[in-house]
Design a protein around this motif. Structure first.
Motif, PDB file in Angstrom:
ATOM      1  N   ASP A 156      -1.872  -1.952   5.368  1.00 41.53           N
ATOM      2  CA  ASP A 156      -0.631  -2.634   5.771  1.00 41.53           C
ATOM      3  C   ASP A 156      -0.584  -2.915   7.247  1.00 41.53           C
ATOM      4  OD1 ASP A 156       1.562  -4.421   5.329  1.00 41.53           O
ATOM      5  OD2 ASP A 156       1.977  -3.379   3.433  1.00 41.53           O
ATOM      6  N   ALA A 157      -0.322  -4.467   7.617  1.00 41.83           N
ATOM      7  CA  ALA A 157       0.073  -4.641   8.772  1.00 41.83           C
ATOM      8  C   ALA A 157       1.465  -4.435   9.051  1.00 41.83           C
ATOM      9  CB  ALA A 157      -0.462  -6.067   9.257  1.00 41.83           C
ATOM     10  N   THR A 158       2.296  -4.334   8.039  1.00 37.77           N
ATOM     11  CA  THR A 158       3.696  -4.405   8.165  1.00 37.77           C
ATOM     12  C   THR A 158       4.359  -2.962   7.527  1.00 37.77           C
ATOM     13  OG1 THR A 158       3.983  -5.821   6.258  1.00 37.77           O
ATOM     14  CG2 THR A 158       3.954  -6.842   8.429  1.00 37.77           C
ATOM     15  N   PRO A 159       3.936  -1.933   8.295  1.00 41.00           N
ATOM     16  CA  PRO A 159       4.453  -0.701   7.571  1.00 41.00           C
ATOM     17  C   PRO A 159       5.862  -0.610   7.372  1.00 41.00           C
ATOM     18  CG  PRO A 159       3.860  -0.274   9.708  1.00 41.00           C
ATOM     19  CD  PRO A 159       3.510  -1.864   9.496  1.00 41.00           C
ATOM     20  N   ASP A 160       6.068   0.153   6.444  1.00 38.79           N
ATOM     21  CA  ASP A 160       7.581   0.668   6.042  1.00 38.79           C
ATOM     22  C   ASP A 160       7.900   1.739   7.042  1.00 38.79           C
ATOM     23  OD1 ASP A 160       6.584   3.266   5.326  1.00 38.79           O
ATOM     24  OD2 ASP A 160       7.212   3.243   3.122  1.00 38.79           O
ATOM     25  N   ASP A 161       9.270   2.430   7.103  1.00 41.36           N
ATOM     26  CA  ASP A 161       9.711   3.120   7.921  1.00 41.36           C
ATOM     27  C   ASP A 161       9.780   4.548   7.555  1.00 41.36           C
ATOM     28  OD1 ASP A 161      11.901   2.947   6.112  1.00 41.36           O
ATOM     29  OD2 ASP A 161      13.390   2.440   7.744  1.00 41.36           O
ATOM     30  N   ASN A 162       9.029   4.873   6.426  1.00 40.62           N
ATOM     31  CA  ASN A 162       8.853   6.312   5.766  1.00 40.62           C
ATOM     32  C   ASN A 162       7.593   6.827   6.268  1.00 40.62           C
ATOM     33  OD1 ASN A 162       8.801   8.458   4.194  1.00 40.62           O
ATOM     34  ND2 ASN A 162       9.461   7.413   2.517  1.00 40.62           N
ATOM     35  N   ILE A 209       0.702  -1.035  -0.133  1.00 46.04           N
ATOM     36  CA  ILE A 209       0.003   0.076   0.167  1.00 46.04           C
ATOM     37  C   ILE A 209       0.832   1.048   0.000  1.00 46.04           C
ATOM     38  CG2 ILE A 209      -1.751   1.406   1.610  1.00 46.04           C
ATOM     39  CD1 ILE A 209      -2.863  -1.439   2.295  1.00 46.04           C
ATOM     40  N   HIS A 210       1.882   1.322   0.849  1.00 46.47           N
ATOM     41  CA  HIS A 210       2.779   2.354   0.787  1.00 46.47           C
ATOM     42  C   HIS A 210       3.361   2.713  -0.448  1.00 46.47           C
ATOM     43  CE1 HIS A 210       5.449  -0.855   2.659  1.00 46.47           C
ATOM     44  NE2 HIS A 210       5.838  -0.636   1.817  1.00 46.47           N
ATOM     45  N   ASP A 211       3.498   1.548  -1.500  1.00 46.85           N
ATOM     46  CA  ASP A 211       4.014   1.999  -2.796  1.00 46.85           C
ATOM     47  C   ASP A 211       3.180   2.611  -3.620  1.00 46.85           C
ATOM     48  OD1 ASP A 211       6.540   0.664  -2.274  1.00 46.85           O
ATOM     49  OD2 ASP A 211       5.599  -1.339  -2.328  1.00 46.85           O
ATOM     50  N   VAL A 212       1.788   2.183  -3.489  1.00 42.91           N
ATOM     51  CA  VAL A 212       0.846   2.815  -4.175  1.00 42.91           C
ATOM     52  C   VAL A 212       0.357   4.194  -3.721  1.00 42.91           C
ATOM     53  CG1 VAL A 212      -1.941   2.763  -4.143  1.00 42.91           C
ATOM     54  CG2 VAL A 212      -0.575   0.591  -4.402  1.00 42.91           C
ATOM     55  N   ARG A 269       1.267  13.535  -2.870  1.00 37.11           N
ATOM     56  CA  ARG A 269      -0.054  13.508  -3.070  1.00 37.11           C
ATOM     57  C   ARG A 269      -0.871  12.622  -4.195  1.00 37.11           C
ATOM     58  NH1 ARG A 269       1.097  17.848  -0.017  1.00 37.11           N
ATOM     59  NH2 ARG A 269      -0.623  18.336   1.671  1.00 37.11           N
ATOM     60  N   ILE A 270       0.306  12.613  -5.216  1.00 38.72           N
ATOM     61  CA  ILE A 270      -0.198  11.583  -6.457  1.00 38.72           C
ATOM     62  C   ILE A 270       0.380  10.321  -6.266  1.00 38.72           C
ATOM     63  CG2 ILE A 270      -0.406  11.696  -8.788  1.00 38.72           C
ATOM     64  CD1 ILE A 270      -2.166  13.782  -7.571  1.00 38.72           C
ATOM     65  N   SER A 271      -0.222   9.232  -6.354  1.00 37.89           N
ATOM     66  CA  SER A 271       0.479   8.130  -6.571  1.00 37.89           C
ATOM     67  C   SER A 271       1.431   8.122  -7.634  1.00 37.89           C
ATOM     68  CB  SER A 271      -0.721   6.973  -6.602  1.00 37.89           C
ATOM     69  OG  SER A 271      -0.036   5.744  -6.865  1.00 37.89           O
ATOM     70  N   PRO A 272       2.582   7.337  -7.581  1.00 41.65           N
ATOM     71  CA  PRO A 272       3.559   7.103  -8.715  1.00 41.65           C
ATOM     72  C   PRO A 272       2.798   6.134  -9.376  1.00 41.65           C
ATOM     73  CG  PRO A 272       4.408   6.052  -6.625  1.00 41.65           C
ATOM     74  CD  PRO A 272       3.213   7.002  -6.239  1.00 41.65           C
ATOM     75  N   ALA A 292       6.385   9.386   5.290  1.00 42.51           N
ATOM     76  CA  ALA A 292       5.543  10.398   4.186  1.00 42.51           C
ATOM     77  C   ALA A 292       4.396   9.396   3.320  1.00 42.51           C
ATOM     78  CB  ALA A 292       6.623  10.856   3.364  1.00 42.51           C
ATOM     79  N   THR A 293       4.541   7.931   3.803  1.00 38.60           N
ATOM     80  CA  THR A 293       3.973   7.083   3.048  1.00 38.60           C
ATOM     81  C   THR A 293       3.013   6.711   3.957  1.00 38.60           C
ATOM     82  OG1 THR A 293       5.427   5.291   3.373  1.00 38.60           O
ATOM     83  CG2 THR A 293       5.906   6.624   1.395  1.00 38.60           C
ATOM     84  N   SER A 294       1.481   6.783   3.296  1.00 39.23           N
ATOM     85  CA  SER A 294       0.471   6.140   4.033  1.00 39.23           C
ATOM     86  C   SER A 294       0.471   4.780   3.926  1.00 39.23           C
ATOM     87  CB  SER A 294      -0.739   6.841   3.647  1.00 39.23           C
ATOM     88  OG  SER A 294      -1.874   6.032   4.144  1.00 39.23           O
ATOM     89  N   GLU A 295       0.011   3.899   4.880  1.00 41.92           N
ATOM     90  CA  GLU A 295      -0.409   2.556   4.928  1.00 41.92           C
ATOM     91  C   GLU A 295      -1.382   2.107   4.780  1.00 41.92           C
ATOM     92  OE1 GLU A 295       2.381   0.646   4.910  1.00 41.92           O
ATOM     93  OE2 GLU A 295       3.868   2.284   5.492  1.00 41.92           O
TER      94      GLU A 295
END
Length: 608
Positions: free
Chosen positions: A77-83, A37-40, A45-48, A85-88
């Motif tokens: 996402d139950a396993t978020p990243d460490d950024n 999800i954080h990749d999405v 504000r705009i998804s890559p 700035a990215t929503s999970e």
């Protein structure tokens, strides 16, 4: 205003895809082993991945929306990243009732979309979604990720970054900085479960089952529990809109100053009617602060009391006449002159050419008498049919009520809907060429807008000139949560032209009689610190008397968690310099869920 909550949510599904991303398409889908999800969501504000198909994106269902046209579910996402700035979290738009339940572990294949609630022309930010989904349930009964606590410590004090000048002022392409800007912080949580606790209500429950709270209890707090909007740099970062995923019948009927005690939890959404919104799966318990409607001081025998009151599209079919009358008699203490805005014609919004409003006004006068008030007389000028804006067919206009036992009106023939009132000099004193009269009604500044009503009154032998106004509304302006920062306030152009005309007319009076008592009052549809107010004030011809109040008491209207000034009473130097006046913003409407108008009336008491 739009219809009820379901229709407002439905509007979210009819927004435009961002043009900057709509042409981007992958030649092959991305797969679950690398796509989260954080990749999405990405770091802007705009998804890559906007416009691209993604495959088997995993998440835990945190909430479902089963009503309106914006049906779907949120997953996280139950396993978020460490950024940071990215929503999970992300909303999955199913268009029909979703077949998943909270706690389901799912994978979603679909197209990443960016749409703008309200359409691209609104200037709103976009919402990242996965559309046309194929949903696979992997397991059920899973624990949902803990909500992110949103509080005074987590929300930055700065509101938004400056927009990118290369992108017409848009912030869409800027990398989020959630530790620095409130709008970036909220965007970094888009679609995630969030929680506020013991949150104070700063805008009362509206007819659409929404309210606003603040997570910053001390931020520009008003003396009655709201948050004051005191400048364009004071957007009040702690404001957050609250809706509910439950029944609207169960939504709390809150007033300003009340508290949602305990935890209010749900996904953070974005809509066109206020921006970032906590759509509550769980609502706190309402605790009343016991807010009561204010009553102003009664004028003395030597004081003239002048009021302005927007009665919000009043017509004979309304059920609020007795309440308005009680407000005028008891809360406003029967002012000597009341300048009313939004008096509609005798059949309201029926668009059949009717312009006369005598039925509306006399019904209000009779109700005032029944409430124990004086038998007011009145003056007004009927507008040209459908030429003054407002609700089509309603023909709103300003009306002067006055108590003939206390004040007299100087009737001078010649005023009508299309004739401009002027100023003449008689025996060394200023005099209107027509009373009542309208200020330059053919001027383009008043196109599809209310023309000012000018009248000449006499109190204890002293002449007082009163100009009733209802300037161009803020409709069409970009919201504070716009993708363009600072937002564009397009409605100001006409309002500035109108303010210039009003100031010029006051100058005409003062050039004849520099010590004339002049009052320009009404729904100015702009703030006391705005350029509109500065133009009205000019080089000292007028002064907005609400500025005599402490900053925490300067508000007449409550919008999206910001208590602000729209209604003003401006006075000429003869009134201001005497320092023998009192001003009161009488809070009887804006802070309450059962308001009879969305404006608070204003009262000025002075000795001419």
């Amino acid at each position: 205003m739009p219809s009820r909550s379901s229709a407002r949510l439905a509007a979210l599904t009819v927004a435009a895809v961002c043009s900057a991303t709509s042409a981007v398409v992958l030649t092959s889908p991305a797969h679950a082993d690398s796509m989260r999800i954080h990749d999405v969501q990405g770091t802007t504000r705009i998804s890559p991945l906007a416009g691209q198909k993604v495959t088997d994106v995993p998440g835990i269902v945190t909430a479902t929306r089963t009503y309106g046209s914006s049906k779907g579910f949120w997953m996280q996402d139950a396993t978020p990243d460490d950024n940071p700035a990215t929503s999970e979290g992300v909303f999955v738009f199913t268009s029909s009732t979703p077949k998943v339940a909270v706690g389901d572990s799912v994978t979603v294949t679909g197209t990443v979309s960016e749409y703008v609630p309200g359409g691209a022309s609104s200037g709103n930010q976009s919402l990242t979604e996965i559309t046309k989904p194929v949903v696979t349930t992997v397991s059920s009964g899973n624990a949902v990720p803990a909500p992110v606590v949103v509080d005074r410590r987590s929300v930055p004090d700065a509101y938004a970054p400056e927009g990118d000048t290369a992108a017409a002022g848009s912030i869409n392409g800027l990398t989020l900085d959630p530790s620095k800007y409130a709008l970036d912080y909220y965007e970094s949580l888009e679609g995630m479960d969030v929680q506020v606790a013991d949150a104070r209500v700063v805008t009362a429950t509206d007819p659409y089952s929404e309210l606003w709270v603040t997570v910053k209890p001390r931020e520009h707090r008003s003396h009655r529990g709201g948050t004051v909007y005191g400048s364009y740099e004071s957007q009040n970062t702690g404001r957050l809109q609250i809706q509910s995923l439950g029944s609207t019948a169960d939504f709390p009927k809150a007033n300003v100053g009340d508290t949602l005690e305990g935890a209010t939890t749900g996904p953070l959404d974005f809509n066109q009617f206020g921006g970032y919104t906590l759509v509550a799966s769980r609502l706190g318990t309402l605790k009343s602060a016991g807010l009561e409607r204010e009553t102003t001081q009664k004028q003395s025998s030597r004081e003239l009391a002048v009021a302005t009151y927007n009665v919000e599209n009043l017509d004979p079919s309304d059920a609020t006449f007795d309440q308005h009358a009680a407000a005028i008699v008891h809360n406003l203490q029967s002012p000597d002159i009341v300048s009313l805005e939004e008096i509609q014609d005798n059949n309201g919004a029926k668009d059949d050419g009717t312009v006369d409003a005598s039925g509306t006004v006399n019904k209000l006068i009779d109700a005032i008498v029944a409430a124990g008030g004086p038998k007011y007389d009145w003056r007004s000028i009927n507008p040209v049919n459908d030429q003054d804006g407002g609700e089509p067919g309603g023909n709103i206009r300003q009306v002067f009520l006055f108590n003939p036992e206390r004040v007299s009106f100087v009737d001078r023939a010649g005023g009508d809907s299309t004739t401009a009132v002027g100023v003449t000099k008689v025996h060394g004193k200023a005099q209107l060429t027509a009373s009542p009269g309208r200020i330059d009604p053919a001027n383009a500044a008043w196109a599809n807008s209310r023309k000012p009503l000018a009248g000449e009154f006499v109190f204890r032998g002293k002449t007082v000139f009163v100009i009733g106004n209802h300037l161009n509304s803020k409709g069409g302006d970009q919201g504070l949560t716009s993708q363009y920062q600072p937002p564009v306030r397009s409605s100001e152009v006409q309002r500035h032209a109108q303010a210039t005309e009003v100031n010029a007319f006051v100058k005409d009076i003062l050039s004849v009689q520099k010590n004339a008592n002049v009052i320009a009052l009404g729904d100015m549809n702009d703030f006391e610190f705005s350029e509109t107010a500065q133009i009205l004030e000019g080089d000292g011809e007028l002064w907005s008397a609400i500025k005599s109040l402490p900053r925490s008491e300067r508000y007449t209207y409550d919008y999206q968690g910001n208590q602000q000034v729209l209604d003003q009473i401006l006075v000429s130097p003869a009134i201001r310099r005497g320092c023998d006046f009192e001003y009161d913003s009488v809070h009887i409407n804006s802070e309450f869920n059962d308001q009879i108008s969305d404006h608070d009336p204003q009262v000025l008491r002075f000795r001419p």
